[in-house]
Design a protein around this motif. Sequence first.
Motif, mmCIF file in Angstrom:
data_model
loop_
_atom_site.group_PDB
_atom_site.id
_atom_site.type_symbol
_atom_site.label_atom_id
_atom_site.label_comp_id
_atom_site.label_asym_id
_atom_site.label_seq_id
_atom_site.Cartn_x
_atom_site.Cartn_y
_atom_site.Cartn_z
ATOM 1 N N ARG A 120 38.006 -3.396 -9.958
ATOM 2 C CA ARG A 120 37.437 -2.094 -9.585
ATOM 3 C C ARG A 120 36.992 -2.025 -8.134
ATOM 4 O O ARG A 120 36.869 -0.942 -7.571
ATOM 5 C CB ARG A 120 36.272 -1.762 -10.498
ATOM 6 N N SER A 121 36.752 -3.175 -7.517
ATOM 7 C CA SER A 121 36.336 -3.171 -6.108
ATOM 8 C C SER A 121 37.344 -3.974 -5.285
ATOM 9 O O SER A 121 38.489 -3.573 -5.158
ATOM 10 C CB SER A 121 34.927 -3.759 -5.979
ATOM 11 N N ARG A 122 36.891 -5.099 -4.743
ATOM 12 C CA ARG A 122 37.772 -5.970 -3.973
ATOM 13 C C ARG A 122 37.824 -7.339 -4.629
ATOM 14 O O ARG A 122 37.002 -7.677 -5.470
ATOM 15 C CB ARG A 122 37.253 -6.107 -2.529
ATOM 16 N N ILE A 123 38.793 -8.149 -4.221
ATOM 17 C CA ILE A 123 38.871 -9.514 -4.718
ATOM 18 C C ILE A 123 37.563 -10.235 -4.424
ATOM 19 O O ILE A 123 37.029 -10.154 -3.316
ATOM 20 C CB ILE A 123 40.052 -10.260 -4.069
ATOM 21 N N ALA A 124 37.020 -10.919 -5.435
ATOM 22 C CA ALA A 124 35.773 -11.688 -5.302
ATOM 23 C C ALA A 124 34.625 -10.834 -4.781
ATOM 24 O O ALA A 124 33.810 -11.273 -3.977
ATOM 25 C CB ALA A 124 35.998 -12.891 -4.389
ATOM 26 N N GLU A 125 34.528 -9.611 -5.275
ATOM 27 C CA GLU A 125 33.507 -8.685 -4.786
ATOM 28 C C GLU A 125 32.087 -9.204 -5.008
ATOM 29 O O GLU A 125 31.200 -8.980 -4.178
ATOM 30 C CB GLU A 125 33.662 -7.324 -5.469
ATOM 31 N N ALA A 126 31.847 -9.886 -6.118
ATOM 32 C CA ALA A 126 30.489 -10.386 -6.392
ATOM 33 C C ALA A 126 30.023 -11.348 -5.303
ATOM 34 O O ALA A 126 28.834 -11.372 -4.945
ATOM 35 C CB ALA A 126 30.444 -11.069 -7.752
ATOM 36 N N TRP A 127 30.944 -12.139 -4.762
ATOM 37 C CA TRP A 127 30.572 -13.042 -3.673
ATOM 38 C C TRP A 127 30.274 -12.276 -2.396
ATOM 39 O O TRP A 127 29.473 -12.727 -1.570
ATOM 40 C CB TRP A 127 31.700 -14.039 -3.404
ATOM 41 N N ARG A 173 45.741 -5.335 -8.414
ATOM 42 C CA ARG A 173 45.577 -3.952 -7.982
ATOM 43 C C ARG A 173 44.077 -3.683 -7.859
ATOM 44 O O ARG A 173 43.352 -3.675 -8.848
ATOM 45 C CB ARG A 173 46.215 -2.990 -8.977
ATOM 46 N N THR A 174 43.604 -3.496 -6.632
ATOM 47 C CA THR A 174 42.178 -3.290 -6.399
ATOM 48 C C THR A 174 41.831 -1.807 -6.418
ATOM 49 O O THR A 174 42.697 -0.938 -6.316
ATOM 50 C CB THR A 174 41.754 -3.900 -5.049
ATOM 51 N N GLY A 175 40.527 -1.528 -6.556
ATOM 52 C CA GLY A 175 40.051 -0.150 -6.564
ATOM 53 C C GLY A 175 40.368 0.598 -7.843
ATOM 54 O O GLY A 175 40.358 1.832 -7.871
ATOM 55 N N VAL A 176 40.641 -0.148 -8.927
ATOM 56 C CA VAL A 176 40.979 0.471 -10.213
ATOM 57 C C VAL A 176 39.967 -0.007 -11.259
ATOM 58 O O VAL A 176 39.836 -1.206 -11.497
ATOM 59 C CB VAL A 176 42.402 0.114 -10.670
ATOM 60 N N GLU A 177 39.284 0.921 -11.871
ATOM 61 C CA GLU A 177 38.283 0.594 -12.881
ATOM 62 C C GLU A 177 38.858 0.756 -14.285
ATOM 63 O O GLU A 177 39.489 1.773 -14.590
ATOM 64 C CB GLU A 177 37.062 1.494 -12.735
ATOM 65 N N VAL A 178 38.630 -0.239 -15.121
ATOM 66 C CA VAL A 178 39.017 -0.148 -16.526
ATOM 67 C C VAL A 178 37.888 0.550 -17.280
ATOM 68 O O VAL A 178 36.751 0.073 -17.285
ATOM 69 C CB VAL A 178 39.288 -1.538 -17.125
ATOM 70 N N ARG A 179 38.209 1.676 -17.914
ATOM 71 C CA ARG A 179 37.183 2.475 -18.573
ATOM 72 C C ARG A 179 37.130 2.283 -20.080
ATOM 73 O O ARG A 179 36.085 2.422 -20.700
ATOM 74 C CB ARG A 179 37.413 3.954 -18.243
ATOM 75 N N GLN A 180 38.275 1.932 -20.672
ATOM 76 C CA GLN A 180 38.280 1.746 -22.118
ATOM 77 C C GLN A 180 39.517 0.968 -22.546
ATOM 78 O O GLN A 180 40.609 1.174 -22.024
ATOM 79 C CB GLN A 180 38.254 3.101 -22.828
ATOM 80 N N VAL A 181 39.315 0.069 -23.501
ATOM 81 C CA VAL A 181 40.416 -0.666 -24.114
ATOM 82 C C VAL A 181 40.323 -0.448 -25.614
ATOM 83 O O VAL A 181 39.295 -0.730 -26.228
ATOM 84 C CB VAL A 181 40.342 -2.174 -23.789
ATOM 85 N N VAL A 182 41.406 0.054 -26.215
ATOM 86 C CA VAL A 182 41.440 0.349 -27.649
ATOM 87 C C VAL A 182 42.690 -0.277 -28.245
ATOM 88 O O VAL A 182 43.783 -0.173 -27.676
ATOM 89 C CB VAL A 182 41.449 1.870 -27.903
ATOM 90 N N ARG A 183 42.523 -0.922 -29.415
ATOM 91 C CA ARG A 183 43.697 -1.482 -30.101
ATOM 92 C C ARG A 183 44.551 -0.359 -30.662
ATOM 93 O O ARG A 183 44.040 0.608 -31.228
ATOM 94 C CB ARG A 183 43.265 -2.417 -31.238
ATOM 95 N N ASN A 184 45.853 -0.494 -30.492
ATOM 96 C CA ASN A 184 46.780 0.492 -31.041
ATOM 97 C C ASN A 184 46.834 0.387 -32.565
ATOM 98 O O ASN A 184 46.653 -0.687 -33.131
ATOM 99 C CB ASN A 184 48.182 0.294 -30.455
ATOM 100 N N VAL A 185 47.118 1.506 -33.218
ATOM 101 C CA VAL A 185 47.234 1.555 -34.676
ATOM 102 C C VAL A 185 48.698 1.742 -35.045
ATOM 103 O O VAL A 185 49.369 2.642 -34.538
ATOM 104 C CB VAL A 185 46.392 2.709 -35.260
ATOM 105 N N GLY A 186 49.208 0.870 -35.912
ATOM 106 C CA GLY A 186 50.585 0.981 -36.355
ATOM 107 C C GLY A 186 51.603 0.462 -35.373
ATOM 108 O O GLY A 186 52.815 0.574 -35.594
#
Length: 425
Positions: free
Chosen positions: A38-45, A99-112
């Motif tokens: 969501r930010s840059r590589i190793a952003e926490a550092w 791919r930087t600058g991309v935030e993951v907002r939701q992960v859902v398991r597919n059905v069927g």
Amino acid sequence: MPVQKTEIDTLVVGAGQAGIAISEHLSTLGIPHLVLERSRIAEAWRTGRWDSLVANGPAWHDRFPGLEFDGLAPDAFASKDQVAAYFETYAKKFDAPIRTGVEVRQVVRNVGRPGFTVETSDGVIEANRVVVATGPFQKPVIPPIAPADDNIHQIHSAAYFNPEQLPEGAVLVVGAGSSGVQIADELQRAGRKVYLSVGAHDRPPRAYRNRDFCWWLGVLGEWDAETVKKGREHVTIAVSGARGGNTVDFRGLAHQGMTLVGLTQSFENGAVKFQDDLTANLTAGDENYLALLDAADAYIARNGLDLPEEPEARTRYPDPDCVTHPVLELNLAEAGITSIIWATGYSVDYSWLKVDAFDERGKPKHQRGVSSEPGVYFLGLPWLSRRGSAFIWGVWHDAKHVAGHIATQRTYLSYRDATQREQEQ
């Protein structure tokens, strides 16, 4: 406007040390994958640490196997900027698909149908597998005892960068793990009056008999310990690489002018109360320190190593007044305390991960990073497989295991029975 959709075999969430490690192993195995950050590589550092921070382990130890730190002596301690640059260079070494600058907002398991639907700030991704590489330092935790006092400047250690950002006056630092003790020391050296709240801790020597403590924990098998010793689950480690690396000595800090207090208990009517456990906490830390010296001496004797003796390592400062006459209550205004820094750790946030992979306390259910939810993996967590899991080199080895598991699963799923193969011929 149609939503952008991408399909990928394995999606990695997070491009810190864990995300880069798993990306390397997946690349080696030829597994198509994508790393989102969501930010840059190793952003926490870069932005989640104070300005003067250096790695707590020497450069020969706190790195991945495939690359050394450029221009840094093996026994030196990398600055936070050098660590961030190291991970950027490492990712370029094998052209990591990040791919930087991309935030993951939701992960859902597919059905069927297999896999997961992943909603991001840059469209939807369909992934067969998801590797959660967001690490343990996600949400800074300030305990509920924090006073509701607008006259006190309060921040978490994640928001501390340097002494100049704090208002004039004394500082109470709550928490004496690696972050708390280094911040308190920096503030004291900057001329601040500092009160340091010391809880239970381990206190290894920075080095002993010409070997860094990281080396000692390695040869003594401590890094490979697979379970936390009972009663040690919440014990922090007080160690520092600052100023070339020195053993943390709480009594020494007190003799330099710092006031040590016990565990912070409560705030009420402008005063703070501390538990009467300072002596016990220091004594337990001393026992941990001496136990490692004893184990090191025994290892040297057992293996006939020619390492210089270091009797001075067993000497200690006399108990300062703040230990012999502990402060149990302190009026903040009278003490001149204008700031409180909460070096009280972090919690994780998996609210975006809508899968059945957590226990009743919200902690991931996994075996060496392989989740109880098929197709979901975790990396970078403390004690993922062993004591060294949360460290730079440790996460690299954990990632190798997870990537191998993914490769095995892909082999099974690619199987076609004899009848199907005959029909296709």
